[in-house]
Design an enzyme around this catalytic site. Structure first.
Site, PDB file in Angstrom:
ATOM      1  N   GLN A 127       0.282  -1.373   0.254  1.00 12.18           N
ATOM      2  CA  GLN A 127      -0.144  -0.074  -0.021  1.00 12.18           C
ATOM      3  C   GLN A 127       0.890   0.994  -0.248  1.00 12.18           C
ATOM      4  O   GLN A 127       1.955   0.634   0.655  1.00 12.18           O
ATOM      5  CB  GLN A 127      -0.324   0.286   1.557  1.00 12.18           C
ATOM      6  CG  GLN A 127      -2.022   1.140   1.581  1.00 12.18           C
ATOM      7  CD  GLN A 127      -2.550   0.957   2.978  1.00 12.18           C
ATOM      8  OE1 GLN A 127      -2.244   0.024   3.257  1.00 12.18           O
ATOM      9  NE2 GLN A 127      -3.948   1.383   3.157  1.00 12.18           N
ATOM     10  N   SER A 130       0.889   7.036   2.738  1.00 11.53           N
ATOM     11  CA  SER A 130       0.933   7.762   3.094  1.00 11.53           C
ATOM     12  C   SER A 130       2.270   8.471   2.858  1.00 11.53           C
ATOM     13  O   SER A 130       3.266   7.701   2.157  1.00 11.53           O
ATOM     14  CB  SER A 130       1.924   7.026   4.895  1.00 11.53           C
ATOM     15  OG  SER A 130       0.294   6.078   5.425  1.00 11.53           O
ATOM     16  N   SER A 162       4.241  -1.076   3.725  1.00  8.72           N
ATOM     17  CA  SER A 162       4.564  -2.501   4.421  1.00  8.72           C
ATOM     18  C   SER A 162       4.690  -3.376   3.618  1.00  8.72           C
ATOM     19  O   SER A 162       4.698  -3.313   2.498  1.00  8.72           O
ATOM     20  CB  SER A 162       3.150  -2.718   5.358  1.00  8.72           C
ATOM     21  OG  SER A 162       3.271  -1.934   6.364  1.00  8.72           O
ATOM     22  N   GLU A 245      -9.661  -2.923   6.002  1.00  6.14           N
ATOM     23  CA  GLU A 245      -8.430  -3.259   7.329  1.00  6.14           C
ATOM     24  C   GLU A 245      -8.776  -2.841   8.020  1.00  6.14           C
ATOM     25  O   GLU A 245      -8.435  -3.590   8.890  1.00  6.14           O
ATOM     26  CB  GLU A 245      -7.364  -1.388   6.389  1.00  6.14           C
ATOM     27  CG  GLU A 245      -6.372  -1.646   7.250  1.00  6.14           C
ATOM     28  CD  GLU A 245      -4.763  -0.890   6.520  1.00  6.14           C
ATOM     29  OE1 GLU A 245      -5.141   0.132   5.817  1.00  6.14           O
ATOM     30  OE2 GLU A 245      -3.934  -1.264   6.908  1.00  6.14           O
ATOM     31  N   ASN A 371      -5.338   4.837  16.612  1.00  6.55           N
ATOM     32  CA  ASN A 371      -6.012   4.765  17.354  1.00  6.55           C
ATOM     33  C   ASN A 371      -7.307   6.003  17.696  1.00  6.55           C
ATOM     34  O   ASN A 371      -7.733   6.339  17.769  1.00  6.55           O
ATOM     35  CB  ASN A 371      -6.131   3.591  18.490  1.00  6.55           C
ATOM     36  CG  ASN A 371      -6.014   2.634  18.062  1.00  6.55           C
ATOM     37  OD1 ASN A 371      -6.292   2.293  17.236  1.00  6.55           O
ATOM     38  ND2 ASN A 371      -6.168   1.781  19.286  1.00  6.55           N
ATOM     39  N   GLU A 372      -5.648   7.289  17.916  1.00 10.77           N
ATOM     40  CA  GLU A 372      -6.601   8.751  18.007  1.00 10.77           C
ATOM     41  C   GLU A 372      -7.456   8.729  16.536  1.00 10.77           C
ATOM     42  O   GLU A 372      -8.490   9.433  17.238  1.00 10.77           O
ATOM     43  CB  GLU A 372      -5.051   9.320  17.977  1.00 10.77           C
ATOM     44  CG  GLU A 372      -4.896   9.776  20.048  1.00 10.77           C
ATOM     45  CD  GLU A 372      -4.070   7.947  19.256  1.00 10.77           C
ATOM     46  OE1 GLU A 372      -3.509   7.640  18.517  1.00 10.77           O
ATOM     47  OE2 GLU A 372      -3.726   8.006  21.142  1.00 10.77           O
TER      48      GLU A 372
END
Lengths: 388, 370
Positions: A127, A130, A162, A245, A371-372
């Site tokens: 992927q 980012s 990744s 995902e 998670n934020e």
């Protein structure tokens, strides 16, 4: 129909079939980590073995290399897969993220070109979303796809990709109008990684292996038909991919049930020296792994009844990533002074894969959207709180 | 495998919800807690205490009128003959409303226990009345030191000393035990013995008592899940409305993230609760583990939601004037009812750490051969 939580006789037979095949084919010794070059090769070989048994991606239609089975069969297969301690899926970005994305947004040609190769383990995907200045704020990305006749010319710098170090292709997000702002005019484009104008540089992760990479696009050219969906539809498609995902496919409950089970066994061996209160942590691990399993079955039957998965994916992602971390922390606590030992240390005892698992679990609350960010999504989209 | 509720089940729960919104609003809860009549019936001759009791009675009858008391009663006794999966959503909504009457305990625990004992003629007779909501049966079990609403119930069904006894409340010696939750009327009940009240002994009594505990845990968990949802709703509404620093406090991540965490706990307690509802009548080890899990998960979710909702409300939440405390108090009270966290965690540990229940994938729904 009312709630009934039983497998059909056919599903039980299917389970036995999967179990028998896995018993015969899963390598006796664990493979080297797929983040290393040698491990990557061996994991790719395992994908081919799976494909030969027609277990590559069983929920896909037969024409794409699947078995056309339902989500319950998928969950059963995963239960058997993790029970058998079969190797990690090196092509998970392809199978679990791009695969469902292509099913939904891809053309017939894209599906027949990419999906069978993916299920066969021949094309491993990474992927490329980012960027150095666009992480949690993904919409700030600046890589561009300039149209030149029948081609896109790609420029930009992607990072934290990744498995890109050894993978074959990537699915990237590019700005198809360089003057566009934020979520508008992004396109979702498939790019070969061994390709003129594409440069990949591995980044060593916390464990020392090049598990992710930077990808530099320096006027790399790909045909327009490598774009998934319409020009400018990239954000919408990427959010659907992110849903896959965080949601149902990437993190099967069985994975956490196996870890919880291993944690129980570890606890039984170390109970006499365990930190007071750890029994409660171990029981909590079982409860949370079961809760995640039940939630997944509930979601699966809802989807089978015509429902869809939306913001729930963010709830899932928080839950499994925190569970995974908590279980590994408990395991290291049980291992005490040996917890720091690498598995090949002469006196490593039963440290096994706990340390490696712990390092991986630390990434859980970060990848696939921190998670934020997930909490922001839940607060705004599910609870209806105002944007900041 | 089907883990979805039917349209009928959802409709029944939403009918309950609508009625609860009408007859059990926060204003009505407040009036009951403060011992005032809610209806502005200045001409009423009765004193306030009587008026509160009359309103409570009226509420009970309205729920009875839509058949709630008899959801779990066999059709032969005038009930709906439905299952715990049908009733669990109703119990959840009763929790959401912080219903002051013991409807869940009556319809969810006492009625199925009476149905199990219905070969006794006097039980059969009572069951028909209980299923219609024409009488209220309170339930005593060794797991709870006190009996909820023993005072205003007509009958007591008591499980103790390996026997089950059924008696009129007026024949029991009751000692009131005031609770922080003004709606919970707890009583210490002196144990009874003797042939006139005994309706089951030995194995039969033990099985009935175990199923009472199972449904007690289940429906307590269901109410806690409903309370958890309610407290999140209250906190979200407040966070959208309350402004500081020129914007709603709910725009701040410090508030958002706490509420999102509460929502995660709620969402992952629900499937456990619903799975437990399919096992409430079973007494095997795995079913007991699942029921304990449901009680713990619901307790933890409600506890976290209470803590979060209070913090989101700030000093307002600490005041009597804001409704939040009615729901928090119910959640605190139910955390200890039908087995506290310690009881259920030990019960889980006995079955999982010490016992022989198979663990790992594939055992969630049945003990698959390995």
């Amino acid at each position: 129909m009312a709630i009934q939580l039983h497998y059909t006789p056919e599903q039980t037979t299917f389970r036995a079939q999967a179990r028998a095949w896995l018993r015969e084919h899963v390598p006796a010794e664990p493979l080297p980590t797929l983040e290393s070059e040698v491990g990557f090769v061996q994991h790719r070989e395992w994908e081919r073995t799976l494909a030969r048994g027609n277990w590559g991606m069983i929920t896909w239609p037969r024409e794409y290399g699947g078995r056309g089975v339902g989500l319950i069969e998928w969950l059963i297969f995963e239960e058997e897969y993790y029970r058998a301690q079969a190797p990690a899926r090196v092509n998970q970005n392809g199978l679990f993220l791009l695969g469902p994305t292509l099913m939904e947004f891809g053309t017939a040609l894209q599906k027949s070109r990419f999906l069978p190769q993916m299920a066969a383990g021949e094309t491993i995907w990474a992927q490329a979303w980012s960027e150095p200045q666009a992480g949690s704020d993904l919409a700030a990305l600046s890589a561009t796809a300039r149209r030149d006749g029948s081609q896109y010319v790609l420029r930009g710098h992607k990072i934290w990709s990744s498995r890109a170090t050894f993978a074959d292709w990537c699915f990237g997000l590019f700005r198809s109008d360089p003057d566009s702002q934020r979520h508008r005019d992004l396109s979702f484009i498939l790019v070969p990684l061994r390709h003129p104008g594409v440069r990949v540089r591995g980044i060593r992760q916390i464990h020392g292996e090049p598990g992710f990479a930077e990808v530099f696009f320096e006027d790399a050219r790909v045909p327009l038909e490598n774009r998934v969906g319409e020009a400018g539809q990239g954000w919408e498609i990427a959010m659907a991919t992110a849903g896959f995902e965080r949601g149902l496919m990437l993190r099967s409950p069985a994975r956490f049930q196996v870890t919880a089970h291993r944690l129980f066994e570890l606890y039984r061996r170390h109970a006499s020296t365990a930190e007071p209160g750890l029994a409660a942590t171990v029981l909590q691990a079982w409860m949370d792994a079961e809760a995640y399993t039940l939630n997944t079955y509930m979601t699966a039957t809802r989807i089978m009844a015509g429902g869809s998965i939306g913001v729930e994916a963010s709830l899932n992602k928080i839950f499994w990533s925190e569970l995974d971390l908590s279980m590994h922390r408990a395991a290291l606590s049980l291992l005490g002074a040996r917890a720091e030992l690498l598995p090949h240390a002469p006196d490593a005892g039963d440290v096994g894969a706990w340390l490696e698992g712990f390092l991986f679990s630390l990434a859980g609350p970060i990848y696939a959207g921190t998670n934020e960010i997930q909490r922001n999504i839940i607060a705004e989209k599910l609870l209806g709180l105002p944007r900041e | 495998m089907d883990f979805t509720f039917t349209t009928e089940q959802r409709l029944m729960a939403s009918a309950f919800r609508e009625l609860a919104d009408t007859v059990c609003s926060p204003q009505q809860l407040r009036a009951a807690a403060e011992g005032r009549r809610h209806a502005a019936d200045a001409a009423g001759a009765a004193d306030a205490t009587d008026a509160v009791a009359a309103e409570s009675q009226a509420r009970w009858h309205q729920f009875a009128a839509i058949g709630i008391a008899g959801v779990l009663a066999p059709e032969a006794y005038g009930g709906m003959g439905l299952t715990d999966v049908d009733f669990v959503l109703i119990a959840e909504q009763a929790g959401h409303a912080a219903l002051p009457e013991p409807l869940v305990e009556h319809a969810g625990l006492a009625v199925p226990a009476l149905a199990e004992l219905a070969q006794e003629p006097r039980v059969a007779e009572l069951l028909a009345k209980a299923a219609a909501g024409r009488t209220c049966v309170a339930i005593g079990h060794p797991i709870n030191p006190f009996v909820l609403d023993a005072g205003r119930s007509d009958y007591l069904l008591l499980a103790h000393n390996h026997e089950i006894h059924l008696l009129e409340s007026t024949h029991a010696r009751l000692i009131a035990q005031p609770s922080i939750d003004p709606s919970r009327k707890l009583f210490k009940v002196e144990p009874v013995s003797g042939d006139s009240t005994r309706v089951a002994t030995e194995n039969r009594a033990q099985q009935v008592a175990q199923r009472i505990l199972a449904r007690g845990s289940l429906y307590c968990a269901a109410q806690l899940v409903g309370l958890c949802a309610r407290m999140i709703e209250l906190a979200v509404a407040y966070a959208r409305e309350r402004r500081q620093f020129g914007k709603p406090i709910g725009a701040c991540q410090a508030i958002k993230h706490q509420l999102a965490t509460a929502q995660v706990k709620l969402e992952f307690a629900r499937p456990v609760l619903y799975a437990a509802a399919t096992r409430a009548g079973l007494l095997d080890e795995r079913s007991q583990a699942v029921l304990s899990h449901a009680k713990i998960a619901a307790t933890d979710a409600a506890d976290f939601a209470a803590r979060t909702a209070l913090q989101v409300h700030g000093a307002m939440g600490y005041s009597w004037e804001v409704d939040l405390h009615f729901y928090m108090k119910r959640a605190w009270a139910l955390a200890g009812a039908w087995g506290d966290r310690g009881f259920h965690l030990r019960r889980l540990g006995d079955r999982l750490l010490e016992g022989g229940l198979p663990l790992g994938p594939g055992h969630t729904f049945e003990d698959v051969q390995t």
